[in-house]
Design a protein around this motif. Structure first.
Motif, PDB file in Angstrom:
ATOM      1  N   UNK A   1      67.491  34.933 -10.868  1.00  0.00           N
ATOM      2  CA  UNK A   1      66.092  34.822 -10.463  1.00  0.00           C
ATOM      3  C   UNK A   1      65.312  36.042 -10.946  1.00  0.00           C
TER       4      UNK A   1
ATOM      5  N   UNK B   1      65.824  37.980 -13.546  1.00  0.00           N
ATOM      6  CA  UNK B   1      65.523  37.906 -14.975  1.00  0.00           C
ATOM      7  C   UNK B   1      64.451  36.860 -15.250  1.00  0.00           C
ATOM      8  N   UNK B   2      64.533  35.744 -14.532  1.00  0.00           N
ATOM      9  CA  UNK B   2      63.529  34.690 -14.719  1.00  0.00           C
ATOM     10  C   UNK B   2      62.142  35.194 -14.309  1.00  0.00           C
ATOM     11  N   UNK B   3      62.109  36.202 -13.410  1.00  0.00           N
ATOM     12  CA  UNK B   3      60.826  36.767 -12.998  1.00  0.00           C
ATOM     13  C   UNK B   3      60.460  37.990 -13.830  1.00  0.00           C
TER      14      UNK B   3
END
Lengths: 319, 259
Positions: A180, A182-184
């Motif tokens: 999460x 990295x996705x943010x």
């Protein structure tokens, strides 16, 4: 009869101030372990080495006449660099975190002996430590209590502030859910490197204070530091529920560290004759296992119903 | 907007387990396009999304977003432009942090995270309003840890977080597959609400959803796009027509699974 009752009470009274002072000094290490183990979700063994590094660097520098503030800062920076080293082994060379920490700990064992001038220990008697003036004016115990207390509270405060900031929150997200994060857009490797540095700087600071409080360092003074740190974390979390706000968890860790010292001191005092200082590691491990076991058997049920309730409430509202 | 040129991705290259997951994919999306991706298991749908998101780099080919070659830009740097919702509802949020902290982290996506307070008083109000738009009652639980929410609530929150700063591209990876039908429907409702004029790629196993959503559809098989339709052609498609296409590419087992 009365005497028999009084003996344990006097024992408690006798060990209390010293244990609290020790607990304050060790709580800085404990918060370091809390940061790596609980926030980053990494069991970092390097603290065994960095705790001692803080002590040896401070002692070596005090011996050659460097001011105490500089000696402590250099010690903490040493810890920071070692933590960064562990993190780079882990994130860039993909070495498992536990092995990375053990490797750093091993390297530091050699380094610590060199820092002490190829000796296993160094006495600090007569050197100008942080506590010395206060100790001369009052007593060593009071000096340790005050200096340890100030540093412990400063560490709790600074940690509370840091992990409440945007940057600190991104570190918490990294430990909680790296995917999460990295996705943010969070650079998780970078966060781990910096935060393990901070965690080990705290360990080194703790070691530096302990060296000054004991007026003595040994190259292996960090041996068992990870277990002592974990004991404080585990004891603290036994009383502070995980859903409580972050500040309470930090204060819980501080309290856990102090409590751990009291329990150990009491065990040694009351079971004098059965147990010696050599048994401290044994008692520590048993204590951690006992608390974890108690948690396992008690906490499971209530937590679950709570989560169900919330989900049910939300579902009911949607109907 | 998004240009994918001849992208090839091979797993376990030069070993006995070599698998060509993507075998020369070409895809072009215009601003505001919503493409649904269907295909059997192992067709390469998720790999395609992962390559676009930067989880791994393709072995060949180029990915160009808004005129910028992002083929080898690392995942965390890409996420300013590319937002994602995973299939697993647990993956999109930080469980140990509360609802508003999660929203605050998403709000900073693509910006520099400094030492300012993560959730200010002003943020609290703003986030509450945003969350209330989900119509799930979540706004009353802003300071509860996300781990206490159900899968559907977490997925809805992830959708909100993915679109809070309008990304250039939104990737939905079977984001309702792990939910029960009723919750899935609710999350799809929210999906259509937050994807107005939002360039989106959505993988789905559900033919009806693939037809109901979007203005483009692609069907994948063995790492290739085997069928695509857009605009009026897509509107005319039926589930049966899609199943027939599946039969032609030889996915007999999936035909049973999907009907």
């Amino acid at each position: 009869m009365l005497l028999q009752l009084c003996a344990p009470l006097t024992a408690v009274f006798n060990v209390l101030p010293g244990s609290i002072a020790d607990g304050f000094i060790w709580s800085i290490l404990t918060i370091g372990v809390f940061i790596s183990y609980k926030i980053l979700n990494i069991a970092d063994m390097s603290v065994e080495g960095t705790f001692a590094l803080g002590g040896t660097v401070t002692a070596a520098l005090l011996t050659i006449g460097v001011p105490v503030s500089v000696a402590m800062i250099v010690g903490a920076i040493g810890g920071f660099i070692a933590g960064v080293f562990t993190a780079i082994l882990h994130t860039k060379l993909k070495i498992p975190a536990i092995l990375s920490g053990i490797l750093t700990m091993f390297i530091l064992y050699s380094i610590n002996i060199h820092v002490l001038g190829n000796k296993a220990s160094l006495a600090l008697l007569g050197r100008i430590t942080l506590m010395r003036k206060l100790a001369e004016a009052t007593s060593p115990m009071v000096a340790n209590l005050i200096v340890g207390g100030i540093f412990a509270l400063l560490t709790v405060g600074a940690s509370y502030w840091f992990f409440g900031t945007k940057y600190g929150s991104s570190v918490r997200a990294t430990g909680c859910n790296p995917e999460m994060a990295r996705a943010q857009g969070i650079n998780t490797d970078g966060r781990i490197i910096l935060t393990l540095g901070i965690s080990n700087a705290l360990a080194a600071l703790s070691g530096s204070l302990l060296a000054q409080s004991n007026n003595n360092v040994t190259a292996n003074m960090g041996s068992g530091a990870i277990v002592i740190g974990l004991a404080g974390v585990v004891l603290g979390e036994a009383f502070v529920k995980e859903k409580w706000p972050f500040a309470f968890r930090l204060i819980g860790v501080l309290a856990g560290s102090v409590l751990y010292r009291i329990v150990i001191a009491l065990a040694l005092q009351l079971l004098n004759g059965f147990l010696t200082a050599d048994d401290m590691k044994l008692i520590s491990a048993v204590l951690i296992i006992a608390v974890l076991a108690a948690k396992r058997f008690s906490a499971k049920r209530p937590l679950k119903t709570k989560s169900n309730n919330l989900s049910e409430n939300l579902n009911a509202e949607n109907k | 907007m998004l240009k994918i040129n001849n992208v090839v991705k091979i797993f376990n290259k030069n070993t006995i387990n070599q698998k060509i997951a993507l075998n020369g994919i070409d895809l072009e999306l215009e601003e505001g396009d919503f493409v649904t991706v269907i295909g059997g298991n192992g067709a390469g749908k998720s790999t395609l999304l992962n390559v676009i998101a930067g989880v791994f780099s393709p072995d060949e080919g180029k990915i160009i977003l808004d005129g910028k070659d992002i083929t080898n830009v690392p995942e965390h740097k890409r996420s300013a432009d590319v937002a994602r919702v995973f299939q697993d509802p647990m993956k999109g949020t930080a469980a140990e942090m509360n609802v508003e902290e999660n929203v605050a982290i998403a709000k900073m996506r693509g910006k520099k995270r400094g030492l300012g307070w993560n959730v200010t008083k002003e943020d609290k109000k703003k986030f509450k309003e945003l969350v209330s738009q989900l119509d799930l009652g979540l706004e009353n639980y802003m300071s509860q840890k996300v781990s206490l929410l159900s899968g559907g609530q977490r997925q809805a929150l992830t959708l909100l977080m993915a679109t809070i700063n309008k990304p250039k591209l939104l990737l939905l990876d079977e984001h309702t597959a792990a939910l029960d039908p009723k919750t899935a429907e609710k999350v799809l409702e929210i999906t259509s609400k937050v994807t107005q004029n939002q360039t989106t790629v959505m993988i789905t196993h559900n033919m009806k959803d693939a037809l109901r959503f979007g203005n483009k559809i692609i069907m994948m098989n063995e790492g290739k796009i085997v069928f695509s339709a857009s605009g009026e052609e897509k509107k005319k498609l039926t589930v049966n027509a899609l199943l027939e296409k599946f039969a032609i590419v030889g996915n007999q087992t999936d035909r049973v699974l999907l009907s």
